[in-house]
Motif scaffolding. Sequence first.
Motif, PDB file in Angstrom:
ATOM      1  N   SER A 169      -2.973 -17.434 -16.032  1.00  0.00           N
ATOM      2  CA  SER A 169      -3.869 -18.055 -15.567  1.00  0.00           C
ATOM      3  C   SER A 169      -5.425 -17.928 -15.995  1.00  0.00           C
ATOM      4  O   SER A 169      -6.080 -18.809 -16.340  1.00  0.00           O
ATOM      5  CB  SER A 169      -3.896 -18.021 -13.955  1.00  0.00           C
ATOM      6  N   LEU A 170      -5.521 -16.781 -16.401  1.00  0.00           N
ATOM      7  CA  LEU A 170      -6.711 -16.628 -17.268  1.00  0.00           C
ATOM      8  C   LEU A 170      -7.180 -17.037 -18.625  1.00  0.00           C
ATOM      9  O   LEU A 170      -7.910 -17.636 -18.795  1.00  0.00           O
ATOM     10  CB  LEU A 170      -7.144 -14.870 -17.213  1.00  0.00           C
ATOM     11  N   ARG A 174      -5.472 -19.892 -19.399  1.00  0.00           N
ATOM     12  CA  ARG A 174      -5.669 -21.128 -19.201  1.00  0.00           C
ATOM     13  C   ARG A 174      -7.086 -21.561 -18.801  1.00  0.00           C
ATOM     14  O   ARG A 174      -7.545 -22.588 -19.003  1.00  0.00           O
ATOM     15  CB  ARG A 174      -4.482 -21.554 -18.041  1.00  0.00           C
ATOM     16  N   LYS A 175      -7.790 -20.585 -17.914  1.00  0.00           N
ATOM     17  CA  LYS A 175      -9.110 -20.884 -17.391  1.00  0.00           C
ATOM     18  C   LYS A 175     -10.134 -20.970 -18.824  1.00  0.00           C
ATOM     19  O   LYS A 175     -10.916 -21.789 -18.769  1.00  0.00           O
ATOM     20  CB  LYS A 175      -9.367 -19.837 -16.427  1.00  0.00           C
ATOM     21  N   GLN A 176      -9.717 -19.894 -19.457  1.00  0.00           N
ATOM     22  CA  GLN A 176     -10.436 -19.670 -20.691  1.00  0.00           C
ATOM     23  C   GLN A 176     -10.424 -20.881 -21.740  1.00  0.00           C
ATOM     24  O   GLN A 176     -11.327 -21.228 -22.316  1.00  0.00           O
ATOM     25  CB  GLN A 176     -10.437 -18.361 -21.502  1.00  0.00           C
ATOM     26  N   HIS A 193     -18.578 -18.109 -14.549  1.00  0.00           N
ATOM     27  CA  HIS A 193     -18.609 -16.650 -15.263  1.00  0.00           C
ATOM     28  C   HIS A 193     -18.858 -16.922 -16.725  1.00  0.00           C
ATOM     29  O   HIS A 193     -19.524 -16.043 -17.097  1.00  0.00           O
ATOM     30  CB  HIS A 193     -17.401 -16.010 -14.762  1.00  0.00           C
ATOM     31  N   TYR A 194     -18.429 -18.102 -17.216  1.00  0.00           N
ATOM     32  CA  TYR A 194     -18.512 -18.160 -18.731  1.00  0.00           C
ATOM     33  C   TYR A 194     -20.170 -18.592 -19.139  1.00  0.00           C
ATOM     34  O   TYR A 194     -20.660 -19.492 -18.530  1.00  0.00           O
ATOM     35  CB  TYR A 194     -17.443 -18.757 -19.175  1.00  0.00           C
ATOM     36  N   ASP A 240      -9.399 -23.653 -20.876  1.00  0.00           N
ATOM     37  CA  ASP A 240     -10.379 -25.001 -20.359  1.00  0.00           C
ATOM     38  C   ASP A 240     -11.568 -24.901 -20.769  1.00  0.00           C
ATOM     39  O   ASP A 240     -12.301 -25.967 -20.909  1.00  0.00           O
ATOM     40  CB  ASP A 240     -10.192 -24.991 -18.873  1.00  0.00           C
ATOM     41  N   PHE A 241     -12.318 -23.898 -20.486  1.00  0.00           N
ATOM     42  CA  PHE A 241     -13.802 -23.608 -21.001  1.00  0.00           C
ATOM     43  C   PHE A 241     -13.840 -23.939 -22.349  1.00  0.00           C
ATOM     44  O   PHE A 241     -14.876 -24.852 -22.991  1.00  0.00           O
ATOM     45  CB  PHE A 241     -14.170 -22.344 -20.643  1.00  0.00           C
ATOM     46  N   SER A 293     -19.418 -23.512 -15.161  1.00  0.00           N
ATOM     47  CA  SER A 293     -18.601 -22.318 -15.137  1.00  0.00           C
ATOM     48  C   SER A 293     -19.469 -21.390 -14.383  1.00  0.00           C
ATOM     49  O   SER A 293     -20.599 -21.055 -14.475  1.00  0.00           O
ATOM     50  CB  SER A 293     -18.130 -21.875 -16.506  1.00  0.00           C
ATOM     51  N   GLN A 320     -13.834 -10.346 -19.811  1.00  0.00           N
ATOM     52  CA  GLN A 320     -12.655 -10.724 -18.879  1.00  0.00           C
ATOM     53  C   GLN A 320     -11.159 -10.474 -19.687  1.00  0.00           C
ATOM     54  O   GLN A 320     -11.027 -10.567 -20.737  1.00  0.00           O
ATOM     55  CB  GLN A 320     -12.774 -12.001 -18.366  1.00  0.00           C
ATOM     56  N   ALA A 346      -8.262 -11.514 -20.331  1.00  0.00           N
ATOM     57  CA  ALA A 346      -7.238 -12.496 -19.993  1.00  0.00           C
ATOM     58  C   ALA A 346      -5.746 -12.220 -20.362  1.00  0.00           C
ATOM     59  O   ALA A 346      -4.718 -12.867 -20.053  1.00  0.00           O
ATOM     60  CB  ALA A 346      -7.492 -13.652 -21.105  1.00  0.00           C
TER      61      ALA A 346
END
Length: 376
Positions: A188-189, A191-193, A77-78, A195-196, A75, A181, A183
């Motif tokens: 979209s944020l 979903r991104k988080q 950023h995470y 996924d992580f 990742s 962040q 979210a």
Amino acid sequence: EKGNGISYKEDRTKLVRNKEGGDLTLLILLDYAVHVAAIVFVVYGFFLRSKFHNGDECEMTYSMLNYVPIKSPPSAHYQLYKFVDSRDARNQGILRAKHQILDASHCSVNTSIVVYVPGHWGSYTQCRSLGAHGTQFTRNSHSRDYTNAAYQSLANGTWSGVASVEKNFVFDTYCIDFAEQGAGIHGSLIRKQADFVTRVVEKLTLECSVSDVTLVGHSIGGLVAKSAPILHPFAIDKIRNIITLSTPHHGHPYTFDESMKEIYHSFQNFDSSILVASISGGLKDELIPPSLCEIENNMSRVAGKLYGMDHKAIVWCHEILEVVRKAIFILSGSNETISNRMSLIREAGIVDGNYKSHVADQKKKFLESHGFLQWI
């Protein structure tokens, strides 16, 4: 020119100046009025705040905290951390590590794993109180006898994640860092988080040889936790239980983008085998109304005993985290069906079958305390 020797131009200039002076005086008076009103509202706010405090407030949870960086799934950023109390005998080896833990040495023997998912602009460091309840070091000052006995119990495995009685149960808390962040502003944020989160769960179950983990999500973090198994159905068996704190399950109160509505719409596909328990901050929560935190199947409760607690206090409140700890103990490693798990949670008093009436009682008591009820 006029008869008194003053020109028309000079007379007009004085008139304009007088008018400007009057306008300026009016602006000054208006400025004073705004400042006075602001002071009055601030003072009244403190008065209202004092009314909220009723002698039955939350106790703080304490810990000797450390955040050990764990090698994270790729990742930009995470990051992933493990909360470790300095008095926890199981984790002394990784406490001495000076760099990121690259292998499975972060895993405790016979562990039960909880992953904390922060909310909008939330910090991974908010997991410290949850982690403290996992290790049972939660007070500002434990006695030497307690500390020594707890250290030995952790060292010899008497306290573990597979203990059959709650007093011997401990869990390991892993904290996700989303770099604070926000979210909540775009789907979209989330979903991104999510996924992580899914890849963290996959990593921990594989490296630590556990069948599943419990997710604890604060605020928008609860939506992220619920989105994870929807985006990646393979994770359904690994995420069997989710506990949310002040999460708006019934719609975002500050939606700025259509993508957030899509996130809520996606929950129609939420797998029915995953248990979700919701705890709201109640009337005191200044960001998320308790009406948005209720979920189906009577799996909700209001935090606190009178007016609840504010949005951030719910992550460190000793009394409510004791409830969360009990829920984790009941659910951890359980092979029961979701209906049986729900029954166990209800029987233990973790959730409340009268959620709506308790929220209504909070409002009624607050209005009565201010004499407003007679006007309604």
